[in-house]
Motif scaffolding. Structure first.
Motif, PDB file in Angstrom:
ATOM      1  N   VAL A 177      40.666 -43.551 -36.065  1.00  0.00           N
ATOM      2  CA  VAL A 177      39.439 -43.138 -35.384  1.00  0.00           C
ATOM      3  C   VAL A 177      38.400 -42.770 -36.441  1.00  0.00           C
ATOM      4  N   SER A 178      38.844 -42.019 -37.433  1.00  0.00           N
ATOM      5  CA  SER A 178      37.940 -41.578 -38.496  1.00  0.00           C
ATOM      6  C   SER A 178      37.303 -42.764 -39.202  1.00  0.00           C
ATOM      7  N   LYS A 179      38.114 -43.785 -39.470  1.00  0.00           N
ATOM      8  CA  LYS A 179      37.605 -44.975 -40.157  1.00  0.00           C
ATOM      9  C   LYS A 179      36.504 -45.633 -39.340  1.00  0.00           C
ATOM     10  N   GLN A 180      36.724 -45.717 -38.028  1.00  0.00           N
ATOM     11  CA  GLN A 180      35.729 -46.347 -37.155  1.00  0.00           C
ATOM     12  C   GLN A 180      34.430 -45.546 -37.139  1.00  0.00           C
ATOM     13  N   VAL A 181      34.585 -44.216 -37.148  1.00  0.00           N
ATOM     14  CA  VAL A 181      33.402 -43.355 -37.162  1.00  0.00           C
ATOM     15  C   VAL A 181      32.615 -43.594 -38.451  1.00  0.00           C
ATOM     16  N   THR A 182      33.325 -43.630 -39.562  1.00  0.00           N
ATOM     17  CA  THR A 182      32.676 -43.865 -40.854  1.00  0.00           C
ATOM     18  C   THR A 182      31.954 -45.197 -40.851  1.00  0.00           C
ATOM     19  N   ARG A 183      32.620 -46.196 -40.304  1.00  0.00           N
ATOM     20  CA  ARG A 183      32.034 -47.515 -40.280  1.00  0.00           C
ATOM     21  C   ARG A 183      30.742 -47.528 -39.449  1.00  0.00           C
ATOM     22  N   PHE A 184      30.797 -46.850 -38.310  1.00  0.00           N
ATOM     23  CA  PHE A 184      29.620 -46.794 -37.445  1.00  0.00           C
ATOM     24  C   PHE A 184      28.458 -46.110 -38.164  1.00  0.00           C
ATOM     25  N   VAL A 185      28.761 -45.015 -38.849  1.00  0.00           N
ATOM     26  CA  VAL A 185      27.708 -44.280 -39.559  1.00  0.00           C
ATOM     27  C   VAL A 185      27.119 -45.153 -40.666  1.00  0.00           C
ATOM     28  N   GLN A 186      27.977 -45.887 -41.364  1.00  0.00           N
ATOM     29  CA  GLN A 186      27.486 -46.743 -42.451  1.00  0.00           C
ATOM     30  C   GLN A 186      26.676 -47.926 -41.924  1.00  0.00           C
ATOM     31  N   ASP A 187      27.107 -48.435 -40.765  1.00  0.00           N
ATOM     32  CA  ASP A 187      26.395 -49.587 -40.192  1.00  0.00           C
ATOM     33  C   ASP A 187      25.024 -49.209 -39.634  1.00  0.00           C
TER      34      ASP A 187
ATOM     35  N   LYS B   3      37.694 -32.296 -37.557  1.00  0.00           N
ATOM     36  CA  LYS B   3      37.837 -32.627 -38.988  1.00  0.00           C
ATOM     37  C   LYS B   3      37.190 -33.960 -39.300  1.00  0.00           C
ATOM     38  N   ILE B   4      37.345 -34.899 -38.368  1.00  0.00           N
ATOM     39  CA  ILE B   4      36.751 -36.224 -38.580  1.00  0.00           C
ATOM     40  C   ILE B   4      35.233 -36.094 -38.689  1.00  0.00           C
ATOM     41  N   ALA B   5      34.656 -35.287 -37.801  1.00  0.00           N
ATOM     42  CA  ALA B   5      33.202 -35.101 -37.819  1.00  0.00           C
ATOM     43  C   ALA B   5      32.766 -34.473 -39.139  1.00  0.00           C
ATOM     44  N   LYS B   6      33.549 -33.496 -39.588  1.00  0.00           N
ATOM     45  CA  LYS B   6      33.215 -32.820 -40.843  1.00  0.00           C
ATOM     46  C   LYS B   6      33.292 -33.795 -42.003  1.00  0.00           C
ATOM     47  N   ARG B   7      34.340 -34.597 -41.999  1.00  0.00           N
ATOM     48  CA  ARG B   7      34.548 -35.539 -43.094  1.00  0.00           C
ATOM     49  C   ARG B   7      33.376 -36.524 -43.182  1.00  0.00           C
ATOM     50  N   ASN B   8      32.828 -36.876 -42.025  1.00  0.00           N
ATOM     51  CA  ASN B   8      31.725 -37.830 -42.015  1.00  0.00           C
ATOM     52  C   ASN B   8      30.361 -37.151 -42.023  1.00  0.00           C
ATOM     53  N   GLN B   9      30.396 -35.841 -42.232  1.00  0.00           N
ATOM     54  CA  GLN B   9      29.165 -35.047 -42.298  1.00  0.00           C
ATOM     55  C   GLN B   9      28.288 -35.226 -41.070  1.00  0.00           C
ATOM     56  N   LEU B  10      28.929 -35.147 -39.897  1.00  0.00           N
ATOM     57  CA  LEU B  10      28.171 -35.207 -38.658  1.00  0.00           C
ATOM     58  C   LEU B  10      27.991 -33.787 -38.155  1.00  0.00           C
ATOM     59  N   GLN B  11      26.881 -33.581 -37.500  1.00  0.00           N
ATOM     60  CA  GLN B  11      26.666 -32.268 -36.923  1.00  0.00           C
ATOM     61  C   GLN B  11      27.406 -32.195 -35.591  1.00  0.00           C
ATOM     62  N   VAL B  12      28.259 -31.172 -35.437  1.00  0.00           N
ATOM     63  CA  VAL B  12      29.009 -31.031 -34.188  1.00  0.00           C
ATOM     64  C   VAL B  12      28.190 -30.180 -33.216  1.00  0.00           C
ATOM     65  N   VAL B  13      27.820 -30.765 -32.097  1.00  0.00           N
ATOM     66  CA  VAL B  13      27.002 -30.030 -31.145  1.00  0.00           C
ATOM     67  C   VAL B  13      27.843 -29.395 -30.035  1.00  0.00           C
ATOM     68  N   ALA B  14      29.008 -29.919 -29.805  1.00  0.00           N
ATOM     69  CA  ALA B  14      29.905 -29.310 -28.828  1.00  0.00           C
ATOM     70  C   ALA B  14      31.330 -29.687 -29.184  1.00  0.00           C
ATOM     71  N   SER B  15      32.248 -28.747 -28.951  1.00  0.00           N
ATOM     72  CA  SER B  15      33.635 -28.994 -29.331  1.00  0.00           C
ATOM     73  C   SER B  15      34.565 -28.627 -28.190  1.00  0.00           C
ATOM     74  N   PHE B  16      35.398 -29.572 -27.805  1.00  0.00           N
ATOM     75  CA  PHE B  16      36.364 -29.322 -26.742  1.00  0.00           C
ATOM     76  C   PHE B  16      37.755 -29.453 -27.343  1.00  0.00           C
ATOM     77  N   THR B  17      38.360 -28.322 -27.649  1.00  0.00           N
ATOM     78  CA  THR B  17      39.678 -28.404 -28.289  1.00  0.00           C
ATOM     79  C   THR B  17      40.773 -27.846 -27.392  1.00  0.00           C
ATOM     80  N   GLU B  18      40.424 -27.467 -26.172  1.00  0.00           N
ATOM     81  CA  GLU B  18      41.461 -26.867 -25.309  1.00  0.00           C
ATOM     82  C   GLU B  18      42.069 -27.888 -24.357  1.00  0.00           C
ATOM     83  N   PHE B  19      41.647 -29.129 -24.471  1.00  0.00           N
ATOM     84  CA  PHE B  19      42.208 -30.132 -23.570  1.00  0.00           C
ATOM     85  C   PHE B  19      43.703 -30.278 -23.816  1.00  0.00           C
ATOM     86  N   SER B  20      44.489 -30.089 -22.756  1.00  0.00           N
ATOM     87  CA  SER B  20      45.920 -30.299 -22.917  1.00  0.00           C
ATOM     88  C   SER B  20      46.216 -31.742 -22.523  1.00  0.00           C
ATOM     89  N   ASP B  21      47.507 -32.054 -22.445  1.00  0.00           N
ATOM     90  CA  ASP B  21      47.882 -33.399 -22.015  1.00  0.00           C
ATOM     91  C   ASP B  21      47.589 -33.604 -20.542  1.00  0.00           C
TER      92      ASP B  21
END
Lengths: 295, 142
Positions: free
Chosen positions: A95-105, A122-140
């Protein structure tokens, strides 16, 4: 020498324990995978009907809605769907790779991120994207309510800020339990045929002439309730695709880990036996040497 | 009697397809009031409110609770209901629906002066649970 056999024995024990754990995790993931694949299938009918409805509306008249039209702008809102937990092989990395590719393209576009899952933060941070909202409580077992709040976060931002050109989703498409691919795909403006293709539902609706629909209370109001419902369906489906992929990836990663543990154990056992043999040989040699010196 | 025309009704939610069968007629609560759809109805699209969907089949009445959604009547006697959540009256766990109802009501009463309760949402929840209880009772009565 006795020392060496002991350390090897120790190592074997820990490798064996790790193998047991990975085996157990594999089993858990298998059952979760089955469940999520089932869920993905169950909502297919609903998604299909929603698409058909929207398409039928389209055929009979060119209707307009803010979420159906393309806009000009310099910003993109990106929804990144990845897992909460690790230990799932290359799932998050892809997923991270695809994000990077999109940003570069798209170097001219400013990309803001809405993330689902701790790993996508972490992926957003790695690609230096600004996180405007975070949903980390989603369970299965995320509920319709949770998906709705996520959709609300997306649409609110999109409709309030005119400079957003589009909303895209970085997610993992589930092909089969052995293959899945991460990709970035547009979400808003909604393109029915594209979304259908992505979710493997194309070619169901025939292009026969549909009779004129009657709308109550009026067309715009109906469309206002149909479009968000279709968006919701699309989002729900994307989340399920990702979930099914995550569990399949984890099954694969854990199976590999268990296999590796088994191999390692075999190697260690061989080493152990060798060391034990060497120790015995040496002991005999010492005894023989000792007795021959005495006589 | 000749072959009677029937409606093919599908009630589906993201979680599962609740109902899929040939029926004689269907009555639903729309945003404009209650309507009954008979075979050979003109194509129609209308949003649904929290309410019921009652289908008549071979003289029997089957009730479903609907948490709002969209009704689509197609030209070939197909009726599709897309709902966020729907249950057959016999599947509704009355005790659980009542418990949820009570919880929501307590929330409204207790937090009467607090601002952080999303009143609109809780009230919607109450309406949904009330609807569920009502329809479950209807299903049991017959």
């Amino acid at each position: 020498m006795a020392m060496q056999t002991k350390t090897i024995k120790h190592k074997m024990q820990s490798v064996q324990n790790i193998g047991k754990i990975t085996k157990a995790m594999e089993m858990i993931s298998v059952s979760k995978m089955k469940k999520s694949i089932e869920k993905r299938g169950a909502s297919h009918i609903f998604a299909q009907r929603s698409f058909e409805l929207l398409e039928n509306l389209h055929i009979h008249k060119q209707l307009t809605h803010p979420y159906l039209e393309s806009r000009k702008g310099t910003k993109v809102l990106m929804l990144i769907i990845a897992s909460n937990k690790g230990l799932c092989g290359g799932y998050n990395m892809n997923v991270s790779k695809q994000v990077t590719r999109f940003v570069q393209d798209n170097p001219k576009l400013v990309v803001d991120a809405i993330v689902v899952g701790k790993q996508s933060e972490k992926i957003a941070k790695r690609n230096q994207l600004q996180v405007v909202a975070s949903f980390t409580e989603f369970s299965d077992y995320f509920t319709a309510g949770e998906v709705r709040s996520l959709l609300h976060a997306i649409t609110e931002r999109y409709s309030q800020d005119e400079s957003y050109k589009e909303v895209v989703i970085a997610y993992t498409n589930f092909v089969s339990s052995l293959s899945f691919e991460a990709q970035v795909t547009p979400m808003i403006p909604l393109q029915v045929d594209k979304a259908q293709k992505l979710l493997g539902m194309e070619g169901v609706s025939d292009k026969r002439k549909f009779a004129q629909y009657t709308f109550e209370p009026n067309e715009q109001e109906v469309l206002d309730s149909v479009v968000p419902s279709v968006l919701m369906t699309v989002l729900y489906q994307f989340l399920l695709e990702s979930l099914a992929s995550e569990h399949s990836a984890r099954v694969m990663a854990m199976r590999n880990a268990s296999d590796n543990a088994g191999e390692l154990l075999e190697d260690l056992r061989l080493n152990y036996n060798r060391a034990r043999q060497a120790a015995i040989t040496q002991e005999i040699a010492e005894i023989v040497g000792g007795s021959s010196a005495m006589s | 009697m000749s072959e009677k025309k029937q409606l093919h009704v599908i009630i589906t939610t993201p979680l599962r397809t609740v109902y899929d069968s040939q029926v004689d007629q269907i009555t639903v609560t729309t945003s404009e009031g209650e309507i009954t759809v008979l075979p050979d109805h003109i194509p129609l699209v209308v949003p649904l409110k929290v309410g019921q969907a009652m289908v008549k089949k071979e003289g029997r009445e089957i009730y479903h609770a609907i948490d709002g959604g969209i009704l689509e009547v197609r030209h070939n006697n197909q009726v599709v209901i897309l709902s966020d959540r729907s249950e057959n009256a016999s599947d509704i766990d009355v005790a659980r629906a009542e418990a949820a109802l009570k919880r929501a009501q307590i929330l409204i009463e207790e937090k009467h002066h607090e601002e952080d309760v999303d009143y609109a949402r809780v009230e919607r929840d109450i309406a949904k649970e009330l609807n569920r209880v009502k329809i479950a009772e209807k299903g049991q009565r017959k």
